[in-house]
Write a protein that holds these residues in place. Structure first.
Motif, PDB file in Angstrom:
ATOM      1  N   UNK A 100       0.830  -1.202   0.000  1.00 28.16           N
ATOM      2  CA  UNK A 100       0.000   0.000   0.000  1.00 28.16           C
ATOM      3  C   UNK A 100       0.868   1.257   0.000  1.00 28.16           C
ATOM      4  N   UNK A 101       1.979   1.210   0.740  1.00 23.90           N
ATOM      5  CA  UNK A 101       2.894   2.352   0.778  1.00 23.90           C
ATOM      6  C   UNK A 101       3.519   2.589  -0.598  1.00 23.90           C
ATOM      7  N   UNK A 102       3.920   1.516  -1.260  1.00 23.02           N
ATOM      8  CA  UNK A 102       4.532   1.636  -2.582  1.00 23.02           C
ATOM      9  C   UNK A 102       3.535   2.209  -3.589  1.00 23.02           C
ATOM     10  N   UNK A 103       2.291   1.749  -3.520  1.00 20.33           N
ATOM     11  CA  UNK A 103       1.264   2.275  -4.424  1.00 20.33           C
ATOM     12  C   UNK A 103       0.935   3.735  -4.110  1.00 20.33           C
ATOM     13  N   UNK A 104       0.981   4.095  -2.829  1.00 19.72           N
ATOM     14  CA  UNK A 104       0.705   5.470  -2.410  1.00 19.72           C
ATOM     15  C   UNK A 104       1.764   6.426  -2.950  1.00 19.72           C
ATOM     16  N   UNK A 105       3.024   5.973  -2.930  1.00 20.81           N
ATOM     17  CA  UNK A 105       4.111   6.805  -3.461  1.00 20.81           C
ATOM     18  C   UNK A 105       4.003   6.927  -4.974  1.00 20.81           C
ATOM     19  N   UNK A 106       3.608   5.843  -5.604  1.00 19.07           N
ATOM     20  CA  UNK A 106       3.551   5.810  -7.072  1.00 19.07           C
ATOM     21  C   UNK A 106       2.392   6.638  -7.624  1.00 19.07           C
ATOM     22  N   UNK A 107       1.314   6.727  -6.879  1.00 18.76           N
ATOM     23  CA  UNK A 107       0.078   7.331  -7.377  1.00 18.76           C
ATOM     24  C   UNK A 107       0.224   8.764  -7.893  1.00 18.76           C
ATOM     25  N   UNK A 113      -0.018  10.165 -13.600  1.00 20.86           N
ATOM     26  CA  UNK A 113      -0.407  11.009 -14.733  1.00 20.86           C
ATOM     27  C   UNK A 113       0.795  11.352 -15.595  1.00 20.86           C
ATOM     28  N   UNK A 114       1.944  11.586 -14.959  1.00 20.11           N
ATOM     29  CA  UNK A 114       3.154  11.930 -15.712  1.00 20.11           C
ATOM     30  C   UNK A 114       3.708  10.711 -16.428  1.00 20.11           C
ATOM     31  N   UNK A 115       3.661   9.578 -15.757  1.00 19.93           N
ATOM     32  CA  UNK A 115       4.229   8.351 -16.318  1.00 19.93           C
ATOM     33  C   UNK A 115       3.498   7.912 -17.584  1.00 19.93           C
ATOM     34  N   UNK A 116       2.205   8.184 -17.650  1.00 13.06           N
ATOM     35  CA  UNK A 116       1.393   7.716 -18.774  1.00 13.06           C
ATOM     36  C   UNK A 116       1.238   8.758 -19.876  1.00 13.06           C
ATOM     37  N   UNK A 165      14.022  11.272  -8.315  1.00 17.41           N
ATOM     38  CA  UNK A 165      14.461   9.934  -7.904  1.00 17.41           C
ATOM     39  C   UNK A 165      13.288   9.125  -7.340  1.00 17.41           C
ATOM     40  N   UNK A 166      12.419   9.788  -6.590  1.00 19.96           N
ATOM     41  CA  UNK A 166      11.239   9.103  -6.057  1.00 19.96           C
ATOM     42  C   UNK A 166      10.386   8.574  -7.205  1.00 19.96           C
ATOM     43  N   UNK A 167      10.221   9.404  -8.241  1.00 19.32           N
ATOM     44  CA  UNK A 167       9.455   8.983  -9.416  1.00 19.32           C
ATOM     45  C   UNK A 167      10.095   7.764 -10.077  1.00 19.32           C
ATOM     46  N   UNK A 168      11.409   7.819 -10.288  1.00 18.50           N
ATOM     47  CA  UNK A 168      12.108   6.724 -10.963  1.00 18.50           C
ATOM     48  C   UNK A 168      11.989   5.414 -10.178  1.00 18.50           C
ATOM     49  N   UNK A 169      12.217   5.510  -8.876  1.00 25.31           N
ATOM     50  CA  UNK A 169      12.192   4.300  -8.047  1.00 25.31           C
ATOM     51  C   UNK A 169      10.774   3.764  -7.896  1.00 25.31           C
ATOM     52  N   UNK A 170       9.778   4.661  -7.820  1.00 27.23           N
ATOM     53  CA  UNK A 170       8.394   4.213  -7.615  1.00 27.23           C
ATOM     54  C   UNK A 170       7.895   3.345  -8.761  1.00 27.23           C
ATOM     55  N   UNK A 171       8.407   3.571  -9.981  1.00 25.67           N
ATOM     56  CA  UNK A 171       7.982   2.783 -11.132  1.00 25.67           C
ATOM     57  C   UNK A 171       8.958   1.656 -11.482  1.00 25.67           C
ATOM     58  N   UNK A 172      10.041   1.570 -10.735  1.00 31.00           N
ATOM     59  CA  UNK A 172      11.031   0.528 -10.994  1.00 31.00           C
ATOM     60  C   UNK A 172      10.605  -0.774 -10.308  1.00 31.00           C
ATOM     61  N   UNK A 173      10.751  -1.935 -10.983  1.00 29.16           N
ATOM     62  CA  UNK A 173      10.448  -3.212 -10.328  1.00 29.16           C
ATOM     63  C   UNK A 173      11.242  -3.360  -9.034  1.00 29.16           C
ATOM     64  N   UNK A 174      10.593  -3.870  -7.995  1.00 34.69           N
ATOM     65  CA  UNK A 174      11.205  -3.923  -6.666  1.00 34.69           C
ATOM     66  C   UNK A 174      12.513  -4.703  -6.655  1.00 34.69           C
ATOM     67  N   UNK A 175      12.601  -5.757  -7.477  1.00 30.06           N
ATOM     68  CA  UNK A 175      13.801  -6.587  -7.461  1.00 30.06           C
ATOM     69  C   UNK A 175      15.002  -5.924  -8.146  1.00 30.06           C
ATOM     70  N   UNK A 176      14.787  -4.765  -8.771  1.00 29.35           N
ATOM     71  CA  UNK A 176      15.884  -4.081  -9.461  1.00 29.35           C
ATOM     72  C   UNK A 176      16.333  -2.798  -8.764  1.00 29.35           C
ATOM     73  N   UNK A 177      15.625  -2.394  -7.727  1.00 29.95           N
ATOM     74  CA  UNK A 177      15.890  -1.101  -7.101  1.00 29.95           C
ATOM     75  C   UNK A 177      17.284  -1.039  -6.492  1.00 29.95           C
TER      76      UNK A 177
END
Length: 206
Positions: free
Chosen positions: A3-10, A14-17, A178-190
């Motif tokens: 939920x925290x990861x989705x909250x940061x990503x939310x 709009x910018x990502x898409x 950096x928050x934007x980049x990491x929020x959309x990066x797969x967790x196993x690659x961070x």
């Protein structure tokens, strides 16, 4: 944790898409990087030149007393170094060259590791934004008091201090990036991506 990861990503969805928004931020990235890097370089160069000139003139004045050093040199060179350091630090956030200890985080499960990295960036962004606001208040206070430079009596002091809010705002933008980049990066690659960035940008110089 999810939920925290989705909250940061939310907030960045709009910018990502949006291709148009992505292009805009790429252009903004180049502009801010250029400003930070050029001010850092020129501030250092000008500061060193002023100090060098003062050293030479003071040496010469020992033989020729009519030769004077630059009375404003010490103050102006100090501000040049301050501008160079602050804008260089802001540029460092883009390059990922600030100290980052990943020994503990890399042992966590991927989702927890990603959350830790994001949380550290969020804390950094909050701190830098606070410093930008504090820097603005310092400039505002000196403007209201009508304070002037001690060496350059006709130059308001707030002009030299405007580097505080500008540099910290630039650094805040970089951390949010950096928050934007990491929020959309797969967790196993961070963790690996963070380590690779530190190694690459510490070795590759522009």
């Amino acid at each position: 944790m999810k939920a925290f990861l989705l909250w940061v990503q939310k907030p960045f969805k709009w910018a990502h898409l949006s291709p148009g928004v992505n292009r805009f931020f790429k252009i903004l990235d180049v502009i801010i990087a250029g400003i930070n890097k050029n001010i850092a370089v020129f501030g250092l160069v000008i500061g060193v030149l002023i100090v060098a000139v003062n050293v030479v003139t003071r040496f010469i004045s020992g033989f020729y007393p009519e030769v004077y050093s630059l009375t404003w040199g010490e103050e102006v060179s100090s501000y040049c170094f301050i501008w160079s350091a602050l804008f260089g630090a802001a540029y460092g956030f883009r390059k990922g060259v600030h100290i980052s200890v990943m020994i503990l985080v890399e042992r966590f499960p991927s989702n927890i590791a990603k959350a830790c990295v994001l949380f550290s960036y969020i804390l950094s962004a909050c701190f830098l934004l606070f410093m930008a606001w504090a820097g603005f208040l310092v400039c505002e206070l000196n403007f209201e008091l009508g304070r002037y430079s001690e060496a350059l009596h006709n130059v308001p002091l707030w002009i030299f201090l405007v580097c505080l809010p500008l540099a910290f705002l630039g650094a805040t933008y970089r951390v949010i990036e950096k928050i934007y980049e990491v929020s959309w990066m797969p967790a196993d690659k961070v963790v690996k991506a963070t380590q690779d960035e530190i190694i690459h940008d510490s070795a590759i110089k522009e």
